[in-house]
Scaffold this active site. Structure first.
Site, short mmCIF file in Angstrom:
data_model
loop_
_atom_site.label_atom_id
_atom_site.label_comp_id
_atom_site.label_asym_id
_atom_site.label_seq_id
_atom_site.Cartn_x
_atom_site.Cartn_y
_atom_site.Cartn_z
N ARG A 1 46.75 46.07 48.32
CA ARG A 1 47.00 46.95 47.16
C ARG A 1 47.32 46.16 45.89
O ARG A 1 47.12 46.65 44.78
CB ARG A 1 48.12 47.95 47.48
N HIS B 1 47.94 43.10 35.20
CA HIS B 1 49.28 43.65 35.00
C HIS B 1 50.37 42.59 34.86
O HIS B 1 51.40 42.85 34.25
CB HIS B 1 49.65 44.59 36.16
N ASN C 1 46.70 45.55 40.61
CA ASN C 1 47.52 45.04 39.51
C ASN C 1 46.79 43.98 38.68
O ASN C 1 47.43 43.21 37.95
CB ASN C 1 48.83 44.46 40.04
N ARG D 1 67.36 63.88 48.91
CA ARG D 1 66.65 62.91 49.77
C ARG D 1 65.15 63.22 49.92
O ARG D 1 64.51 62.75 50.84
CB ARG D 1 67.30 62.80 51.14
N LYS E 1 40.68 53.74 44.21
CA LYS E 1 42.13 53.63 44.43
C LYS E 1 42.50 54.24 45.78
O LYS E 1 43.33 53.68 46.52
CB LYS E 1 42.91 54.28 43.29
N GLU F 1 51.72 48.25 49.64
CA GLU F 1 51.40 46.95 49.03
C GLU F 1 51.91 45.77 49.86
O GLU F 1 52.59 44.87 49.34
CB GLU F 1 51.92 46.89 47.58
N GLU G 1 42.41 50.91 32.59
CA GLU G 1 42.60 51.03 34.05
C GLU G 1 41.29 51.38 34.75
O GLU G 1 41.10 51.06 35.92
CB GLU G 1 43.68 52.07 34.37
N LYS H 1 53.27 55.42 43.78
CA LYS H 1 54.26 54.51 43.18
C LYS H 1 55.05 55.29 42.14
O LYS H 1 54.46 55.88 41.21
CB LYS H 1 53.57 53.31 42.51
N HIS I 1 50.92 50.66 27.84
CA HIS I 1 50.69 50.02 29.13
C HIS I 1 49.22 49.60 29.27
O HIS I 1 48.91 48.46 29.65
CB HIS I 1 51.09 50.98 30.26
N HIS J 1 52.46 43.33 31.84
CA HIS J 1 53.87 43.72 31.91
C HIS J 1 54.74 42.79 31.06
O HIS J 1 55.72 43.23 30.44
CB HIS J 1 54.36 43.70 33.36
P1 NAD Z 1 52.45 58.15 28.67
O1 NAD Z 1 52.88 58.88 29.84
O2 NAD Z 1 53.47 57.57 27.77
O3 NAD Z 1 51.48 59.08 27.83
C1 NAD Z 1 50.90 58.60 26.66
C2 NAD Z 1 51.17 59.48 25.45
O4 NAD Z 1 50.24 60.57 25.44
C3 NAD Z 1 52.54 60.12 25.40
O5 NAD Z 1 52.98 60.18 24.08
C4 NAD Z 1 52.28 61.51 25.94
O6 NAD Z 1 53.23 62.44 25.55
C5 NAD Z 1 50.94 61.80 25.33
N1 NAD Z 1 50.10 62.77 26.05
C6 NAD Z 1 49.98 62.89 27.38
N2 NAD Z 1 49.01 63.76 27.67
C7 NAD Z 1 48.54 64.23 26.50
C8 NAD Z 1 47.52 65.15 26.17
N3 NAD Z 1 46.75 65.71 27.08
N4 NAD Z 1 47.32 65.41 24.86
C9 NAD Z 1 48.07 64.79 23.91
N5 NAD Z 1 49.02 63.88 24.16
C10 NAD Z 1 49.25 63.61 25.46
O7 NAD Z 1 51.48 56.92 29.07
P2 NAD Z 1 50.38 56.74 30.19
O8 NAD Z 1 49.44 55.75 29.65
O9 NAD Z 1 49.85 58.02 30.71
O10 NAD Z 1 51.19 56.09 31.41
C11 NAD Z 1 51.78 54.84 31.29
C12 NAD Z 1 52.86 54.71 32.33
O11 NAD Z 1 52.28 54.83 33.62
C13 NAD Z 1 53.60 53.41 32.30
O12 NAD Z 1 54.97 53.64 32.41
C14 NAD Z 1 53.10 52.68 33.52
O13 NAD Z 1 54.04 51.80 34.05
C15 NAD Z 1 52.80 53.81 34.45
N6 NAD Z 1 51.81 53.49 35.48
C16 NAD Z 1 52.14 53.80 36.76
C17 NAD Z 1 51.22 53.56 37.76
C18 NAD Z 1 51.53 53.97 39.17
O14 NAD Z 1 50.79 53.60 40.07
N7 NAD Z 1 52.58 54.74 39.40
C19 NAD Z 1 49.97 53.02 37.45
C20 NAD Z 1 49.68 52.73 36.12
C21 NAD Z 1 50.62 52.98 35.14
N1 GLY Z 2 48.71 50.82 39.66
C1 GLY Z 2 48.79 49.92 40.76
C2 GLY Z 2 49.05 50.59 42.04
O1 GLY Z 2 49.10 51.79 42.13
O2 GLY Z 2 49.20 49.93 43.03
#
Ligand code: NAD
Ligand code: GLY
Length: 371
Positions: A248, A255, A252, A128, A234, A244, A192, A150, A272, A259
């Site tokens: 907030r 997005h 997006n 939890r 942010k 949100e 972003e 998030k 993404h 998406h």
């Molecule tokens: P990812 O986590 O898939 O990383 C991208 C690629 O880079 C992967 O292959 C990873 O292994 C590689 N990688 C990571 N760091 C590295 C480094 N330093 N050197 C070499 N390779 C490296 O993608 P991302 O773009 O970081 O994240 C996308 C995800 O984040 C999506 O799922 C999206 O929905 C989510 N997201 C969440 C929020 C939130 O607020 N929580 C906001 C935006 C995006």
């Molecule tokens: N990436 C959008 C949010 O964090 O709200």
């Protein structure tokens, strides 16, 4: 970790009452034991990473944490958006339970947004709720996903549809790790960063335009500024609207279309950030068609997205009714209300609003923006 960069360490504070935490930005942070002082006391730590990032950075993190915990464990997930799912999430719980980790165990998310979102969700659920630390290793994760709490996994029918709001206790943005990021991932992170300009800070948009070359060249001072300013924006938004309820949603921007592209093509086909980049062009075109901004602004944003190395033309998601398929996918968006899609639109430069648009107009925009 040895660093060649003389960058001063900076902090951005995210103010959420008892859930407040610092975002630490600098060089040489990941492997420095001092980075991890004063975290919640625990006997165990679990590093969650993936099979791409772990070989690069898990050992340095492991060594830095060794003096702080009796045992430092690791679980290595398969890499990729396609693995942001239940079976992969389960691997984290398997590791925690197999090693008898108690409810004080601290999780460390070492990776990009996929690892960060999944680790955060696991931390929210395990017994939890246990504390977790974000150690983002992509530009996208440093400027967006690691901040704000998030957490989620994907569902085949919709992106990030199963998750929780759950804040980390610290975010550590080590700029050195961005040097190993593949170029396509760097561009995805720039999407972003660009996002923050049109929705909140036109001076930042000016700065990004002037410094896009330095960012693509990974100049440390440019990266430091981009990460810090993005986190400041942010943090200010999340500080006002953590869950949100309204404001907030502006984070997006791009997005809703993005998406749809991600899930319509199959997770992992477009990154993404690529979906967001192209989605911002589509959302700004919709804003222009609604009379909220002029064509020059759309062209300006499109040019910057393109210079960042991102796609600006949407893919076809259906051979027969492309716009219909986009609409179908966008109705699954979390902002949708009673089946009505709500778009983040630019309401004059530096200002965003959330509103709906007629299907007919959205179809027109999709037709104009897709291949
Ligand atoms: P990812 O986590 O898939 O990383 C991208 C690629 O880079 C992967 O292959 C990873 O292994 C590689 N990688 C990571 N760091 C590295 C480094 N330093 N050197 C070499 N390779 C490296 O993608 P991302 O773009 O970081 O994240 C996308 C995800 O984040 C999506 O799922 C999206 O929905 C989510 N997201 C969440 C929020 C939130 O607020 N929580 C906001 C935006 C995006
Ligand atoms: N990436 C959008 C949010 O964090 O709200």
């Amino acid at each position: 970790m040895a660093s060649n960069s003389p960058l001063a360490t900076q902090q951005v504070f995210i103010d959420l009452g008892e859930r407040s935490y610092p975002i630490i930005i600098g060089a040489g942070l990941l492997g420095d034991p001092g980075t991890y002082l004063n975290l919640p006391a625990a006997s165990s730590a679990l590093i969650v990473s993936n099979d791409t990032v772990a070989p690069l950075y898990a050992q340095a993190l492991q060594q830095a944490l060794q003096g702080h915990y009796n045992q430092v464990l690791q679980v290595i997930l398969p890499d990729g958006e396609a693995h942001k799912d239940w079976p992969t999430l389960q691997l984290i719980f398997d590791a925690l339970l197999a090693k008898g980790c108690d409810r004080k165990t601290v999780l460390f998310a070492l990776g990009g947004g996929v690892v960060g979102d999944m680790t955060g969700f696991a931390a929210a659920c395990y017994m939890r709720g246990v504390p977790f630390v974000q150690v983002p290793t992509t530009l996208l994760a440093q400027v967006d996903s690691s901040v704000g709490g998030k957490t989620a996994i994907n569902h085949p029918l919709g992106k990030n549809m199963v998750g929780a709001f759950y804040q980390p206790v610290r975010v550590i943005c080590d700029l050195d790790v961005l040097q190993t990021l593949p170029p396509r991932e760097l561009s995805a992170g720039l999407a972003e960063i660009i996002k923050y300009g049109p929705i909140a800070d036109m001076a930042f948009l000016d700065w990004i335009e002037a410094n896009i070359g330095a960012l693509l060249a990974r100049e440390p001072t440019a990266l430091a500024h981009a990460v810090r300013r993005s986190c400041e924006i942010k943090a200010a938004v999340v500080g006002q609207d953590e869950r949100e309820a309204g404001l907030r949603a502006i984070l997006n921007f791009g997005h809703t279309f993005g998406h749809a592209i991600e899930s319509g093509l199959g997770y992992g086909q477009w990154l993404h950030g690529e979906g967001v980049g192209c989605g911002m062009v589509m959302a700004s075109r919709l804003s222009q068609r609604l009379g909220l901004i002029d064509t020059a602004f759309v062209d300006r944003l499109r040019a910057l997205v393109q210079r960042a190395g991102l796609p600006v033309v949407g893919p076809r998601l259906s051979a027969t009714d492309n716009a219909g398929r986009y609409l179908e996918l966008m109705r699954v968006d979390k902002k949708a209300e009673a089946g009505e899609i709500r778009f983040v639109l630019i309401n004059g430069p530096g200002n965003a609003t959330v509103r709906s648009a007629s299907d007919a107009l959205v179809r027109e925009v999709i037709d104009a923006c897709c291949e």
